[in-house]
Scaffold this motif. Structure first.
Motif, PDB file in Angstrom:
ATOM      1  N   LEU A  99       0.815  -1.208   0.000  1.00 25.90           N
ATOM      2  CA  LEU A  99       0.000   0.000   0.000  1.00 25.90           C
ATOM      3  C   LEU A  99       0.850   1.259   0.000  1.00 25.90           C
ATOM      4  O   LEU A  99       0.492   2.253  -0.606  1.00 25.90           O
ATOM      5  CB  LEU A  99      -0.908  -0.013   1.231  1.00 25.90           C
ATOM      6  CG  LEU A  99      -2.297   0.597   1.064  1.00 25.90           C
ATOM      7  CD1 LEU A  99      -2.949   0.097  -0.184  1.00 25.90           C
ATOM      8  CD2 LEU A  99      -3.122   0.294   2.284  1.00 25.90           C
ATOM      9  N   PHE A 100       2.006   1.180   0.643  1.00 22.00           N
ATOM     10  CA  PHE A 100       2.856   2.366   0.696  1.00 22.00           C
ATOM     11  C   PHE A 100       3.488   2.647  -0.650  1.00 22.00           C
ATOM     12  O   PHE A 100       3.345   3.715  -1.234  1.00 22.00           O
ATOM     13  CB  PHE A 100       3.937   2.191   1.757  1.00 22.00           C
ATOM     14  CG  PHE A 100       5.045   3.201   1.664  1.00 22.00           C
ATOM     15  CD1 PHE A 100       6.326   2.837   1.285  1.00 22.00           C
ATOM     16  CD2 PHE A 100       4.791   4.535   1.924  1.00 22.00           C
ATOM     17  CE1 PHE A 100       7.336   3.783   1.191  1.00 22.00           C
ATOM     18  CE2 PHE A 100       5.804   5.487   1.825  1.00 22.00           C
ATOM     19  CZ  PHE A 100       7.075   5.100   1.458  1.00 22.00           C
ATOM     20  N   ILE A 281      -0.099   5.710   8.097  1.00 20.31           N
ATOM     21  CA  ILE A 281       0.492   5.614   9.430  1.00 20.31           C
ATOM     22  C   ILE A 281      -0.603   5.502  10.484  1.00 20.31           C
ATOM     23  O   ILE A 281      -0.556   4.650  11.370  1.00 20.31           O
ATOM     24  CB  ILE A 281       1.380   6.843   9.706  1.00 20.31           C
ATOM     25  CG1 ILE A 281       2.594   6.816   8.799  1.00 20.31           C
ATOM     26  CG2 ILE A 281       1.812   6.881  11.157  1.00 20.31           C
ATOM     27  CD1 ILE A 281       3.462   8.046   8.918  1.00 20.31           C
ATOM     28  N   TYR A 282      -1.603   6.355  10.364  1.00 15.88           N
ATOM     29  CA  TYR A 282      -2.701   6.310  11.325  1.00 15.88           C
ATOM     30  C   TYR A 282      -3.408   4.967  11.280  1.00 15.88           C
ATOM     31  O   TYR A 282      -3.706   4.350  12.293  1.00 15.88           O
ATOM     32  CB  TYR A 282      -3.682   7.438  11.014  1.00 15.88           C
ATOM     33  CG  TYR A 282      -5.038   7.241  11.630  1.00 15.88           C
ATOM     34  CD1 TYR A 282      -6.103   6.794  10.870  1.00 15.88           C
ATOM     35  CD2 TYR A 282      -5.245   7.478  12.972  1.00 15.88           C
ATOM     36  CE1 TYR A 282      -7.338   6.589  11.434  1.00 15.88           C
ATOM     37  CE2 TYR A 282      -6.481   7.275  13.545  1.00 15.88           C
ATOM     38  CZ  TYR A 282      -7.533   6.830  12.775  1.00 15.88           C
ATOM     39  OH  TYR A 282      -8.754   6.625  13.339  1.00 15.88           O
ATOM     40  N   ASP A 288      -6.437  -0.502  12.276  1.00 15.58           N
ATOM     41  CA  ASP A 288      -6.566  -1.912  11.959  1.00 15.58           C
ATOM     42  C   ASP A 288      -6.760  -2.747  13.217  1.00 15.58           C
ATOM     43  O   ASP A 288      -6.297  -2.393  14.290  1.00 15.58           O
ATOM     44  CB  ASP A 288      -5.295  -2.397  11.239  1.00 15.58           C
ATOM     45  CG  ASP A 288      -5.239  -1.896   9.809  1.00 15.58           C
ATOM     46  OD1 ASP A 288      -4.152  -1.952   9.219  1.00 15.58           O
ATOM     47  OD2 ASP A 288      -6.273  -1.463   9.298  1.00 15.58           O
ATOM     48  N   THR A 289      -7.424  -3.884  13.046  1.00 13.36           N
ATOM     49  CA  THR A 289      -7.560  -4.778  14.187  1.00 13.36           C
ATOM     50  C   THR A 289      -6.217  -5.429  14.494  1.00 13.36           C
ATOM     51  O   THR A 289      -5.933  -5.773  15.627  1.00 13.36           O
ATOM     52  CB  THR A 289      -8.605  -5.885  13.926  1.00 13.36           C
ATOM     53  OG1 THR A 289      -8.437  -6.362  12.605  1.00 13.36           O
ATOM     54  CG2 THR A 289     -10.002  -5.342  14.107  1.00 13.36           C
ATOM     55  N   THR A 290      -5.390  -5.634  13.456  1.00 18.80           N
ATOM     56  CA  THR A 290      -4.028  -6.102  13.728  1.00 18.80           C
ATOM     57  C   THR A 290      -3.152  -4.867  13.727  1.00 18.80           C
ATOM     58  O   THR A 290      -2.558  -4.517  12.721  1.00 18.80           O
ATOM     59  CB  THR A 290      -3.536  -7.050  12.636  1.00 18.80           C
ATOM     60  OG1 THR A 290      -3.850  -6.451  11.369  1.00 18.80           O
ATOM     61  CG2 THR A 290      -4.162  -8.384  12.738  1.00 18.80           C
ATOM     62  N   VAL A 291      -3.111  -4.186  14.876  1.00 16.35           N
ATOM     63  CA  VAL A 291      -2.387  -2.928  14.946  1.00 16.35           C
ATOM     64  C   VAL A 291      -0.909  -3.150  14.639  1.00 16.35           C
ATOM     65  O   VAL A 291      -0.290  -4.062  15.154  1.00 16.35           O
ATOM     66  CB  VAL A 291      -2.558  -2.303  16.335  1.00 16.35           C
ATOM     67  CG1 VAL A 291      -1.543  -1.215  16.567  1.00 16.35           C
ATOM     68  CG2 VAL A 291      -3.947  -1.754  16.473  1.00 16.35           C
ATOM     69  N   LYS A 292      -0.381  -2.310  13.789  1.00 16.26           N
ATOM     70  CA  LYS A 292       1.016  -2.458  13.395  1.00 16.26           C
ATOM     71  C   LYS A 292       1.761  -1.184  13.749  1.00 16.26           C
ATOM     72  O   LYS A 292       2.247  -0.468  12.882  1.00 16.26           O
ATOM     73  CB  LYS A 292       1.095  -2.686  11.882  1.00 16.26           C
ATOM     74  CG  LYS A 292       0.262  -3.856  11.414  1.00 16.26           C
ATOM     75  CD  LYS A 292       0.292  -3.920   9.901  1.00 16.26           C
ATOM     76  CE  LYS A 292      -0.541  -5.076   9.414  1.00 16.26           C
ATOM     77  NZ  LYS A 292      -1.699  -4.675   8.639  1.00 16.26           N
ATOM     78  N   MET A 293       1.814  -0.924  15.044  1.00 18.55           N
ATOM     79  CA  MET A 293       2.442   0.322  15.479  1.00 18.55           C
ATOM     80  C   MET A 293       3.910   0.383  15.069  1.00 18.55           C
ATOM     81  O   MET A 293       4.406   1.436  14.704  1.00 18.55           O
ATOM     82  CB  MET A 293       2.325   0.431  17.010  1.00 18.55           C
ATOM     83  CG  MET A 293       2.820   1.744  17.561  1.00 18.55           C
ATOM     84  SD  MET A 293       2.103   3.172  16.776  1.00 18.55           S
ATOM     85  CE  MET A 293       1.537   4.084  18.144  1.00 18.55           C
ATOM     86  N   GLY A 294       4.596  -0.736  15.118  1.00 21.92           N
ATOM     87  CA  GLY A 294       6.005  -0.742  14.732  1.00 21.92           C
ATOM     88  C   GLY A 294       6.168  -0.316  13.290  1.00 21.92           C
ATOM     89  O   GLY A 294       7.020   0.506  12.951  1.00 21.92           O
ATOM     90  N   GLN A 295       5.330  -0.866  12.425  1.00 19.60           N
ATOM     91  CA  GLN A 295       5.392  -0.488  11.010  1.00 19.60           C
ATOM     92  C   GLN A 295       5.059   0.982  10.837  1.00 19.60           C
ATOM     93  O   GLN A 295       5.669   1.676  10.026  1.00 19.60           O
ATOM     94  CB  GLN A 295       4.397  -1.323  10.204  1.00 19.60           C
ATOM     95  CG  GLN A 295       5.029  -2.499   9.522  1.00 19.60           C
ATOM     96  CD  GLN A 295       4.013  -3.344   8.798  1.00 19.60           C
ATOM     97  OE1 GLN A 295       3.724  -4.454   9.189  1.00 19.60           O
ATOM     98  NE2 GLN A 295       3.460  -2.788   7.744  1.00 19.60           N
ATOM     99  N   ALA A 296       4.062   1.449  11.612  1.00 23.65           N
ATOM    100  CA  ALA A 296       3.703   2.856  11.515  1.00 23.65           C
ATOM    101  C   ALA A 296       4.894   3.726  11.882  1.00 23.65           C
ATOM    102  O   ALA A 296       5.165   4.737  11.233  1.00 23.65           O
ATOM    103  CB  ALA A 296       2.521   3.155  12.425  1.00 23.65           C
ATOM    104  N   ALA A 297       5.611   3.326  12.920  1.00 22.51           N
ATOM    105  CA  ALA A 297       6.789   4.101  13.322  1.00 22.51           C
ATOM    106  C   ALA A 297       7.846   4.079  12.229  1.00 22.51           C
ATOM    107  O   ALA A 297       8.446   5.107  11.903  1.00 22.51           O
ATOM    108  CB  ALA A 297       7.357   3.552  14.627  1.00 22.51           C
TER     109      ALA A 297
END
Lengths: 327, 443, 311
Positions: A99-100, A281-282, A288-297
């Protein structure tokens, strides 16, 4: 005469440098005092939060349980460079999120390259207009500032209504475009919206910059016989250069981080045509239900890097003689 | 001057900090006087003086902010609770913005509330990561029985035989139909026994594309489309959510049926008539039928009070009935310091008395079986139809850990079919592939 | 000879006339463009008013450009349904004013330092300033929240018997909203660029007269830059007034909410009644507009701009 410099060897070397050094030291101390509030915030908030986010970019973190170290896997998944290579019909599915690289990045770059020049030029023109001696100048200025005052939610609601297929815009221009729901046009609608809303704020900043230019220079120029356009080209715009650099830099940063309207109006759709990096990022950090905070960072730092590169490029373009953007 | 300035900045900062610091709450017996406005027409002022014991358990309750009217109702219920349970003080902390962002931020920072709302859709991740407290023991202590609640609901919030939440309300999809348009077209109104064929025939008779009127709203919405798959005997995911069945023949047939409405111009998506939500289009009279949840009822009452409509349970497909259940439960955080007090709050809020109050204001449907035959449902056929939906082939709206990805892919698949004319089976296959990859990622 | 002069004079008179025509048209065309843009800018506010002044049920009915039927029920509902409305107004005002005053002062100081003074690490700090603006806020939300509230280390840093808090403990507190806002990289950057444009002669004159840096700043530079300071003040006030994300994260009890957070109570989970939302939003927009209109008066040519009269 010898009281201040008591037991030091009275050489020429010492006497010459001490006042210099002292002046430099006192200036540095004064500067730091001036910077004290900034330094306080910098050390308590900025450094920690950026450092923490940097740490998170190397972890797998979904906010519900502690982060686990992941190394560069997050970056690999975000960049998803393998999506760029030619793949056959039956190739196995990608082990990363394209997606990015396929949508968010091109969208955001396109957005920035169109919106930044447009909003800069538009607000500059508005500022010039508002700098002239006009009747009702105060009223005009307030009205021109309006788009920047109303909240994102309100402007988005109104814009959705204005740009609906049976809405006013289509009626005035006799078009039949489904602005916000057509993958080809939705993004342009958001661009129009943003240029519109930032025009007021940037106009204000340019106005303040214009007030800084001494009238004496204008007087001298008109004595020398310069007409309006020459004054503009050779005096006003060069003197505005620091402010232009500011507006363009801030514009770049803002455009690369465009988020609000997408969040309120389109949620990245239709068909990801309005998905930007900040929205992605948001989405990964919270939505998402599978939160990917690391990827967002990880993506945040990639974005910061891209912004930095663009800023340096534009600084080279705008910088003439004298330092404009560096300290 | 210099010295003054040298001290000015740190002083200012210090004073800001001091001003902002709040002294810790000292537990002293106090009188409580609370005023609550319950209804718009009638202002009910309750003045209660109760002697409170010195030590009170604090229970922090959080959830998304319902409309001001519903909030007032909730606060009146909480007031009753405080009167009956003076040893517990409930701090209500509504979240008026992005609920999941705020909640997950709080959990990540260790400051989450004791009791909060849990949507079934988000439930799997919270359960897996052990954020929720198993409440079977607490339920037993309070005398709360699982059997009192609608089975599909309480089962949805259980995992491996352990209960994690008490459902507070729910919604299903109903077929809303415009009575005036039906009368004008001269066809019989829908009933609970309708089938896909009836639906299609009615849509054909009701559509008038030249005048922007369409028989059925068919948005690219993952909260609507799945019921067609269920009605065709299919599923979106396998039982244990380990794989998706979106590309199965049953699903492809259902998708073909669903998207053909628009293809044949007897249905449309809201964007076709310039709106974002089919509820508004229904109110305006441009969609004769829509599948929507019970929330459409208060919306129509306020925004389009003149619409003459009825509601029935969704028509059955070739393989039977199917419906989606949207439900929210009260859950307790595993890190709560007062789990027993929290359970008492939850029990009160979901008691028959409280749920009846909520039901009668028309805000939400109760989750207790005992209220199925309540007066309100008897006199409100629309709400009754929504309630019945839970009992006929309804499945909870949850797709496992990768729920949001499944929703996203379903939505995009339908969008591709609508906007890019992609073939149905190719589109669903593409969606299924992405979903499988996401499932692999979270293992 | 005569013919040539005649031809030349004919050409001149034609282009003369053209220029004269354009010159005359310039002002009206100018005003037409100005007014057109003004109409565009007024449109959102105008429609907000229209939608708010019609009863909820009539929002979609014609006429769309005029509020018939006219009703104040939306405004009454907003104030009536939200008993904490005045409290939210107060909270928003406090936060906005405190942050604005602090930020304008501190950013001007920092901006002046960057623009005019030399000190070690100057380049590093300025670059760090710019870079800090480039990191999007979603990922720094949680660490900032930890610092302001519960603390970086859960339960505090335990050394022996002493527990040192690692955060400011300002959760659910107006101070927690204010604290990170007392300076802003944006503001410092802006003031730096503004101060770079101010001619140095004034300061140099003052330095010759024996005034120190502090004196120069407070007695000369600040008064000169009132327009710029006012710009920063307006932008800051507005930014803080409309700020949603950060107060939402910090504030929990409804009594402590700010106005935008409180007004968002009308955004339903499933549907939005736009009349109510727009009516509520007007309460948020109007104070800023009024302040902006009032302070327009001070947007005049600064002393630096009026020229340097050598004294």
């Amino acid at each position: 005469m010898t009281q201040t410099v008591s037991n030091r060897p009275a050489g020429l070397f010492w006497r010459k440098d001490n006042p210099e050094k002292r002046k430099k030291r006192s200036e540095a101390l004064t500067a730091y005092i001036f910077l004290l509030p900034y330094l306080f915030i910098f050390f308590t908030f900025t450094i920690f939060s950026i450092g923490y986010a940097f740490y998170l970019s190397f972890t797998r973190y979904n906010l519900l349980r502690p982060p686990e170290w992941w190394g560069l896997e997050g970056y690999r998944r975000v960049l998803c460079l393998e999506a760029l290579m030619p793949r056959g019909e039956d190739a196995p599915p990608l082990a990363c999120d394209d997606l990015f690289i396929k949508k968010a990045l091109p969208n955001t770059v396109k957005y920035t390259l169109i919106v930044v020049p447009t909003q800069t030029v538009l607000s500059l023109i508005l500022a010039f207009a508002m700098d002239q001696k006009l009747r009702f100048r105060r009223l005009f200025r307030t009205i021109y500032y309006l788009p920047s005052v109303t909240s994102s939610v309100v402007i988005s609601l109104i814009f959705v209504w204005l740009f609906s297929p049976l809405g006013i815009v289509n009626q005035i221009f006799n078009l039949n475009i489904n602005w916000l729901n057509d993958p080809r046009y939705a993004f342009y609608t958001i661009m129009i919206l943003n240029v519109f809303t930032t025009s007021g704020t940037l106009m204000l900043i340019f106005l303040a910059g214009l007030q800084d230019i001494p009238t004496a220079i204008y007087e001298a120029a008109s004595i020398d016989g310069a007409n309006k356009f020459q004054t503009l080209r050779f005096i006003t715009i060069p003197m505005l250069r620091p402010v232009v650099f500011f507006v363009v830099t801030v514009g770049l940063i803002g455009c690369f981080q465009v988020f609000d309207q997408i969040y309120v109006m389109t949620s990245g759709g239709p068909l990801d045509s309005t998905t930007t990096v900040a929205y992605l990022i948001y989405k990964w950090a919270f939505r998402d239900t599978t939160v990917k905070m690391g990827q967002a960072a990880a993506l945040s730092f990639i974005l910061a890097l891209i912004i930095l590169v663009f800023t340096l490029i534009q600084r080279r373009i705008i910088e003439g003689s004298g330092s404009v953007g560096s300290a | 001057m210099k010295t003054l300035l040298k001290w000015f900045v740190p002083l200012m900062v210090l004073s800001l900090l001091l001003a902002a610091c709040q002294p810790a709450a000292t537990p002293t017996p106090e009188k409580v006087i609370e005023t609550v406005t319950v209804e718009k027409e009638k202002e009910v002022v309750k003045t209660v003086e109760v002697e409170k014991p010195a030590e009170r358990a604090v229970v922090r309750l959080s959830g998304w902010a319902a409309s001001p009217e519903e909030t007032a109702l909730l606060q009146s219920i909480l007031l009753d609770f405080t009167v009956e349970n003076p040893d517990i003080v409930v701090k209500y902390e509504p979240i008026t913005g992005d609920y999941w962002q705020q909640l997950k931020t709080s959990i990540a920072s260790g400051v989450e509330p004791d009791v909060f709302y849990m949507d079934i859709f988000q439930f799997p991740a919270f359960v897996r990561d052990e954020v929720l407290l198993p409440i079977d023991d607490l339920m037993a202590k309070e005398g709360v029985k699982r059997d009192d609640f609608i089975p599909s609901l309480i089962d949805a919030f259980s995992e491996g035989g352990v209960t994690y939440g008490i459902p507070k309300d729910f919604n299903t999809l109903g077929l809303f139909y415009n009575k005036d348009l039906f009368a004008k077209a001269g066809i019989a109104e829908p009933t609970d026994d309708w089938t896909w064929d009836d639906l299609k025939a009615a849509a054909e008779a009701l559509s008038d594309p030249a005048n922007n009127i369409y028989g059925l709203g068919v948005p690219a919405d993952p909260g609507r489309f799945p019921i067609f798959v269920f009605q065709n005997g299919g599923s979106i995911m396998t039982e244990d959510y380990s794989d998706t069945l979106l590309d199965s023949p049953a699903a492809v047939e259902a998708a073909t049926f669903y998207t053909d409405f628009r293809k044949n111009q007897i249905g449309a998506i809201p964007a076709d008539v310039g709106e974002g939500w089919q509820g508004t289009v229904f109110g305006k009279g441009q969609f004769a039928m829509v599948y929507e949840g019970g929330w459409l009822i208060p919306y129509l009452k306020q925004q389009f009070p003149n619409t003459n409509y009825g509601v029935v349970t969704p028509p059955a497909g070739p393989k039977g009935e199917g419906n989606l259940i949207f439900t929210v439960a009260y859950v307790i955080s595993r890190n709560s310091k007062n789990p027993e007090a929290a359970m008492r709050v939850i029990n009160y809020l979901t008691s028959e008395k409280a749920q009846n109050k909520v039901l009668e204001s028309g805000f939400a449907l109760p989750t207790r079986l005992s209220l199925q035959n309540s007066e309100f449902l008897k006199t409100n056929p629309a709400s009754s139809a929504i309630f019945r939906g839970a009992l006929q082939g309804a499945r909870p709206f949850v797709w496992g850990l990768v729920g949001s990805d499944v929703n996203e892919q379903m939505g995009k698949a339908l969008e591709r079919i609508y906007l890019e004319n992609q073939a149905v089976d190719a589109s669903l296959k593409q969606a299924a592939q992405v979903i499988r990859q996401k499932i692999a990622e979270v293992k | 000879m005569a013919t040539i002069t005649q031809t030349i004079s004919k050409k001149e008179s034609f282009s003369d006339k053209l220029i004269a025509l354009l010159d005359r048209l310039k002002t009206p065309i100018f005003y037409v463009i100005l007014i057109s843009w003004a109409i565009l800018c007024l449109a959102p506010l105008y429609f907000t008013l229209i939608f708010s002044l019609k009863p909820v049920a009539n929002v979609y009915d014609p006429p769309l450009f005029w509020p018939i039927p006219f009703s104040l029920e939306n405004f009454r509902d907003v104030i009536g349904a939200l008993p904490l409305f005045p409290r939210w107004l107060l909270n928003s005002t406090i936060i906005s004013i405190v942050v604005t005053v602090a930020r304008v002062l501190f950013c001007a100081m920092a901006g002046y330092a960057f623009a005019r003074m030399e000190f070690p690490l100057k380049k590093f700090l300025f670059t760090a300033l710019l870079i800090s603006m480039m990191i999007p806020g979603q990922v720094t939300l949680i660490p900032n929240f930890l610092v302001v509230g519960p603390g970086i280390i859960r339960g505090g840093l335990k050394i022996g018997d002493v527990t040192i808090p690692t955060g400011f403990g300002l959760m659910d507190n107006l101070g927690g909203v204010i604290l990170p806002g007392i300076v802003a990289a944006f503001g410092i950057f802006m003031m730096t660029q503004f101060y770079k444009s101010i001619p140095k002669e004034l300061e140099e004159a003052a330095m010759i007269d024996g005034l120190g840096r502090f004196g120069i700043f407070f007695r000369i530079v600040l008064p000169i830059s009132t327009t710029q300071l006012l710009t920063l003040a307006l932008l800051t006030f507005q930014g803080e007034w409309n700020n949603f994300m950060w107060p939402l994260t910090i504030l929990r009890t409804p009594e402590n909410f700010t106005l935008p957070i409180g007004l968002n109570w009308f955004r339903g989970e499933y549907y939005t009644l736009i009349s109510k939302v727009l009516a509520g939003s007007l309460f948020n927009t109007l104070p800023i507009l009024i302040i902006f209109f009032i302070f327009q008066r001070y947007f005049t040519q600064s002393i630096a701009g009026t020229g340097l009269k050598e004294g």
